[in-house]
Design an enzyme around this catalytic site. Sequence first.
Site, short mmCIF file in Angstrom:
data_model
loop_
_atom_site.label_atom_id
_atom_site.label_comp_id
_atom_site.label_asym_id
_atom_site.label_seq_id
_atom_site.Cartn_x
_atom_site.Cartn_y
_atom_site.Cartn_z
CB CYS A 12 44.38 40.79 38.91
SG CYS A 12 43.98 40.20 40.55
CG LEU A 33 34.54 40.52 26.83
CD1 LEU A 33 33.67 41.38 25.91
CD2 LEU A 33 35.49 41.42 27.63
CB VAL A 34 33.53 34.31 30.61
CG1 VAL A 34 34.77 34.22 31.50
CG2 VAL A 34 32.48 33.31 31.07
CG ASP A 74 37.13 30.50 25.71
OD1 ASP A 74 38.13 30.05 26.31
OD2 ASP A 74 35.97 30.29 26.09
CG ASN A 118 37.57 28.87 31.68
OD1 ASN A 118 37.41 29.18 30.51
ND2 ASN A 118 38.06 29.72 32.58
CB THR A 144 46.02 30.79 44.22
OG1 THR A 144 45.45 31.32 45.39
CG2 THR A 144 45.70 29.33 44.12
CB SER A 179 37.80 25.40 46.41
OG SER A 179 38.67 26.12 45.55
CE1 TYR A 181 41.07 29.90 40.93
CE2 TYR A 181 41.17 29.97 43.33
CZ TYR A 181 41.63 30.39 42.10
OH TYR A 181 42.66 31.28 42.03
P1 NAD Z 1 38.49 38.11 37.32
O1 NAD Z 1 37.42 37.07 37.26
O2 NAD Z 1 38.11 39.49 37.73
O3 NAD Z 1 39.23 38.21 35.90
C1 NAD Z 1 39.49 37.09 35.11
C2 NAD Z 1 39.32 37.52 33.65
O4 NAD Z 1 39.61 36.41 32.80
C3 NAD Z 1 37.88 37.95 33.34
O5 NAD Z 1 37.88 39.20 32.69
C4 NAD Z 1 37.34 36.84 32.45
O6 NAD Z 1 36.40 37.33 31.50
C5 NAD Z 1 38.61 36.30 31.80
N1 NAD Z 1 38.56 34.87 31.42
C6 NAD Z 1 38.20 33.81 32.19
N2 NAD Z 1 38.29 32.68 31.47
C7 NAD Z 1 38.73 33.01 30.24
C8 NAD Z 1 39.02 32.27 29.05
N3 NAD Z 1 38.85 30.94 29.00
N4 NAD Z 1 39.46 32.94 27.96
C9 NAD Z 1 39.62 34.29 27.98
N5 NAD Z 1 39.34 35.04 29.08
C10 NAD Z 1 38.91 34.40 30.19
O7 NAD Z 1 39.64 37.52 38.27
P2 NAD Z 1 40.83 38.30 39.00
O8 NAD Z 1 40.43 38.54 40.39
O9 NAD Z 1 41.32 39.39 38.15
O10 NAD Z 1 41.93 37.14 39.02
C11 NAD Z 1 42.84 37.02 37.94
C12 NAD Z 1 43.75 35.82 38.18
O11 NAD Z 1 44.48 36.00 39.39
C13 NAD Z 1 43.02 34.50 38.29
O12 NAD Z 1 43.76 33.50 37.62
C14 NAD Z 1 43.01 34.22 39.78
O13 NAD Z 1 42.99 32.86 40.02
C15 NAD Z 1 44.31 34.87 40.24
N6 NAD Z 1 44.24 35.33 41.63
C16 NAD Z 1 43.31 36.26 41.99
C17 NAD Z 1 43.25 36.68 43.34
C18 NAD Z 1 42.24 37.68 43.84
O14 NAD Z 1 42.16 37.90 45.06
N7 NAD Z 1 41.45 38.31 42.97
C19 NAD Z 1 44.17 36.14 44.26
C20 NAD Z 1 45.10 35.20 43.83
C21 NAD Z 1 45.14 34.79 42.51
N1 USQ Z 2 35.89 34.52 54.55
C1 USQ Z 2 35.11 34.92 55.61
N2 USQ Z 2 34.06 35.74 55.37
C2 USQ Z 2 33.74 36.18 54.12
C3 USQ Z 2 34.55 35.78 53.03
C4 USQ Z 2 35.60 34.94 53.28
O1 USQ Z 2 35.37 34.56 56.77
O2 USQ Z 2 32.76 36.91 53.98
C5 USQ Z 2 37.06 33.66 54.79
C6 USQ Z 2 37.01 32.32 54.05
O3 USQ Z 2 36.36 31.33 54.80
C7 USQ Z 2 38.51 32.04 53.85
C8 USQ Z 2 39.15 33.40 53.76
O4 USQ Z 2 38.19 34.33 54.27
O5 USQ Z 2 39.02 31.39 54.98
C9 USQ Z 2 39.52 33.83 52.35
O6 USQ Z 2 38.37 33.73 51.52
P1 USQ Z 2 38.25 34.65 50.21
O7 USQ Z 2 36.89 34.45 49.63
O8 USQ Z 2 38.68 36.03 50.52
O9 USQ Z 2 39.40 34.05 49.30
P2 USQ Z 2 39.53 32.67 48.53
O10 USQ Z 2 38.26 31.93 48.44
O11 USQ Z 2 40.70 31.93 49.11
O12 USQ Z 2 39.88 33.14 47.06
C10 USQ Z 2 40.49 34.39 46.76
C11 USQ Z 2 40.34 34.61 45.25
C12 USQ Z 2 41.09 33.50 44.52
C13 USQ Z 2 42.53 33.46 45.00
C14 USQ Z 2 42.61 33.32 46.52
C15 USQ Z 2 44.02 33.51 47.03
O13 USQ Z 2 38.97 34.61 44.89
O14 USQ Z 2 41.04 33.75 43.13
O15 USQ Z 2 43.18 32.38 44.40
O16 USQ Z 2 41.84 34.39 47.12
S1 USQ Z 2 44.41 32.37 48.32
O17 USQ Z 2 43.38 32.48 49.35
O18 USQ Z 2 45.71 32.73 48.82
O19 USQ Z 2 44.40 31.05 47.74
#
Ligand code: NAD
Ligand code: USQ
Length: 382
Positions: A12, A33-34, A74, A118, A144, A179, A181
């Site tokens: 994102c 870059l973790v 970090d 973290n 989220t 979870s 998380y």
């Molecule tokens: P991502 O893992 O692709 O990106 C997270 C980035 O943060 C990575 O580049 C990682 O290296 C960096 N990072 C992690 N811990 C760090 C630290 N302690 N210091 C500095 N950098 C650090 O994740 P994403 O999918 O881009 O998600 C970004 C944010 O959006 C997250 O907070 C996630 O919870 C939230 N979010 C994502 C989704 C989704 O579907 N991807 C949905 C809802 C919310």
């Molecule tokens: N699911 C399946 N099959 C799959 C993968 C997922 O049925 O192969 C189901 C899961 O059981 C769950 C739903 O799809 O019910 C969503 O799972 P997901 O892995 O797509 O999403 P989630 O684990 O909830 O996490 C993701 C992001 C997280 C963000 C969250 C938004 O990884 O960072 O916070 O979406 S939310 O779900 O609104 O909390």
Amino acid sequence: MKIIVAGGDGFCGWPTALYLSKQGHDVAILDNLVRRKIDDELHSNSVTPIASLEERVAKWKEVTGKEIKTFIGDLNHYDFLTQVFQQFEPDAFVHFAEQRSAPYSMIDRDHAVYTQSNNVIGNLNVLYAIKELAPECHLIKLGTMGEYGTPNIDIEEGYIEIEHKGRKDLLPYPKQPGSFYHLSKVHDSHNIQFACKIWGIRATDLNQGVVYGLHTDETKLDSVLNNRLDYDGVYGTALNRFITQAAIDHDLTVYGSGKQTRAFLNIEDTVRCVEIAAENPADRGEFRVFNQFTEWFSVKELADKVQKVAKEEGIDISSTHLENPRVENEDHYYNAVNTKLRDLGLEPHLLTDEVIRDILRTVIEQKERIIQENVLPSISWK
Ligand code: NAD
Ligand code: USQ
């Protein structure tokens, strides 16, 4: 506006940094870059090849003439964070930098502890840095939708009016995350709300749904600007995983009945929502919550959509109902409010067949990169 995008090397964060830079903001990326190291730990990868952060920002400068500064470090190292605040003096701090996989947080004790330390301590450091070094800075924090869980009543935007024994109050909406998380996000929200109250910090918590897609207008400018696309059972999210599975003729991995419903949005809307939040900052002391999603679907509905488009592209796959590796309600009520971002100007990109087709075609071009063994889920909640 001077904006730090923490987590700006991630899925994102990278497109958001580019979009905000294109809109004329002075953008800096902070990232340790973790996420790239976790790919090594999991023996996994992004479907799309991704350039190093150094190469990415150099290409952005070459293509657009715009500079994005980078701070590699970090959030948990407070000395590093204070130096970033002193050097850059941000007006807004967009905080994506957390461990964001629910399955990763459920691997074992070590991964649960890593995720919560973290995320929670990193976020607490950001709150202190704002208080001590940039009290006017607007914190835009990615929360989220999963913080709310799946209650049997409508999900409001952050707060709910409760009447109890003849008295009324506007209270934080109850949280029932699924979870370690998702729990870390709830802990963050509480810390932010408290910091707003005691120090007068301005903050917006963006309770984002599951994000799908990968391209934005900016990432499409050059292959070096590619966004990452996760597909494995740990970091891949539902729709992106199903599309990747279709590309390699793998049956779609619907967990359990597939009736579980989640809120979704296109990555193109993620970047716009962050811009909207930045351009309309919260007041000093305000803890503002926006629900950041555009539509909701059951997992089975998503699988059916992918199956239909795949068929049109000549790929015949079906859905398998795997035993659900998670502990979650599959049969539940779902109705969530999402009016605040729309009221401020969000025009949603909805999930059409064309959107699925576009992602599918991109994945097919890279399908030899997909590691088949990573597709099935490997982490159980029990
Ligand atoms: P991502 O893992 O692709 O990106 C997270 C980035 O943060 C990575 O580049 C990682 O290296 C960096 N990072 C992690 N811990 C760090 C630290 N302690 N210091 C500095 N950098 C650090 O994740 P994403 O999918 O881009 O998600 C970004 C944010 O959006 C997250 O907070 C996630 O919870 C939230 N979010 C994502 C989704 C989704 O579907 N991807 C949905 C809802 C919310
Ligand atoms: N699911 C399946 N099959 C799959 C993968 C997922 O049925 O192969 C189901 C899961 O059981 C769950 C739903 O799809 O019910 C969503 O799972 P997901 O892995 O797509 O999403 P989630 O684990 O909830 O996490 C993701 C992001 C997280 C963000 C969250 C938004 O990884 O960072 O916070 O979406 S939310 O779900 O609104 O909390």
